[in-house]
Design an enzyme around this catalytic site. Sequence first.
Site, short mmCIF file in Angstrom:
data_model
loop_
_atom_site.label_atom_id
_atom_site.label_comp_id
_atom_site.label_asym_id
_atom_site.label_seq_id
_atom_site.Cartn_x
_atom_site.Cartn_y
_atom_site.Cartn_z
N GLY A 61 13.23 74.67 -84.45
CA GLY A 61 14.15 73.91 -83.61
C GLY A 61 13.37 73.00 -82.69
O GLY A 61 12.25 73.31 -82.30
N GLN A 99 11.55 67.24 -75.92
CA GLN A 99 10.22 67.77 -76.25
C GLN A 99 9.30 66.70 -76.86
O GLN A 99 8.08 66.89 -76.90
CB GLN A 99 10.32 68.96 -77.22
CG GLN A 99 10.99 70.18 -76.58
CD GLN A 99 11.09 71.32 -77.57
OE1 GLN A 99 12.04 71.40 -78.33
NE2 GLN A 99 10.11 72.21 -77.59
N HIS A 151 18.73 78.41 -77.18
CA HIS A 151 17.38 78.06 -76.72
C HIS A 151 17.24 76.53 -76.65
O HIS A 151 16.77 75.99 -75.64
CB HIS A 151 16.36 78.65 -77.70
CG HIS A 151 14.94 78.23 -77.47
ND1 HIS A 151 13.94 79.11 -77.14
CD2 HIS A 151 14.34 77.00 -77.54
CE1 HIS A 151 12.80 78.43 -77.01
NE2 HIS A 151 13.01 77.14 -77.26
N GLU A 152 17.67 75.85 -77.70
CA GLU A 152 17.52 74.39 -77.74
C GLU A 152 18.41 73.71 -76.70
O GLU A 152 18.00 72.72 -76.09
CB GLU A 152 17.84 73.85 -79.14
CG GLU A 152 16.92 74.34 -80.25
CD GLU A 152 15.45 74.17 -79.95
OE1 GLU A 152 15.08 73.21 -79.25
OE2 GLU A 152 14.66 75.03 -80.40
N HIS A 162 16.93 73.44 -73.36
CA HIS A 162 16.00 72.32 -73.20
C HIS A 162 16.72 71.10 -72.63
O HIS A 162 16.15 70.34 -71.84
CB HIS A 162 15.39 71.92 -74.55
CG HIS A 162 14.21 72.74 -74.96
ND1 HIS A 162 13.03 72.76 -74.26
CD2 HIS A 162 14.01 73.57 -76.02
CE1 HIS A 162 12.16 73.56 -74.87
NE2 HIS A 162 12.74 74.07 -75.93
N CYS A 218 8.36 78.78 -78.51
CA CYS A 218 8.78 77.39 -78.26
C CYS A 218 7.60 76.47 -78.53
O CYS A 218 6.48 76.78 -78.12
CB CYS A 218 9.23 77.25 -76.81
SG CYS A 218 9.76 75.59 -76.38
N LEU A 219 7.85 75.36 -79.21
CA LEU A 219 6.76 74.43 -79.52
C LEU A 219 6.16 73.82 -78.25
O LEU A 219 5.03 73.33 -78.29
CB LEU A 219 7.26 73.33 -80.46
CG LEU A 219 7.67 73.82 -81.86
CD1 LEU A 219 8.23 72.67 -82.69
CD2 LEU A 219 6.50 74.47 -82.57
NI NI Z 1 11.84 75.40 -77.26
#
Ligand code: NI
Length: 186
Positions: free
Chosen positions: A46, A51, A150-151, A154, A108-109
Site C-alpha cells: 500500500g 509518501q 493504515h493508508e 497517511h 510502512c514504506l
Molecule cells: Ni504506511
Amino acid sequence: MTIRPILTVPNPVLKQRSKPVAKVTDETRALMDDMLETMYDAPGIGLAAVQVGVPLNIIVMDLGKPNAKNGNSEDTEDGEDREPNPQYFINPEILELVEEQKPYEEGCLSVPDVFDEVERSIRVKLRYLDYNGKEVVEWAEGLYAVCIQHEMDHLNGVLFIDYLSRLKRKRAVKKVQKAEKLKEDA
Ligand code: NI
C-alpha cells in the site's frame, strides 16, 4: 511510469494533511501509475500519495488475488503466491466501522524495517472513487481493512508508529535515520 522516491520519517511532509482531488484526470491516473510502480519496486502492499511528496487523497494498494495455486487461502502478507490485483482509491472515506478490533503486525514504506502491532477495526465500509473516477461503496475486511485504515491514516498525517509508545516511536525514527545516513554515506 516512473519510480518516485519514498519519503521516510521524520520528513515533516508525512505529517501533512492531504487534500481532496477535485477531478479525476489523466494526470491523476499518471500519478497513480507512478505510485503503483513505486510500491511494487519497494516492495510494499500500500502507498499513499503523500509518501511520494504529493499531499492528495490518493492511495494505491495491491493485496494480490488468490491464484489457482493457493486457492482462496487467507491473507498472505507478502502477496508472493498471489496474482497482481492493483486497487486505486481517490478521496476515500470510511462510512462505518465495526467496534471489534484485532491487532496486526504492520509496517510502512516510510518507516522501513520497523514492524509492530496496531489494533484496528476488523471491518470498515468505504466510499471512494476508482481509477476511472467511478464511485464505489463497499465493505473491507481482513488484510484489506487493515491496509486501508493504515493508508487512510497517511492522508491525515498519521503513521502507524504514532500508535506505539513514545519510546518505541523514537527508536523507530532513529533506526530509519541511521539507515538513511548509511545509504547517503555509501
Ligand atoms: Ni504506511
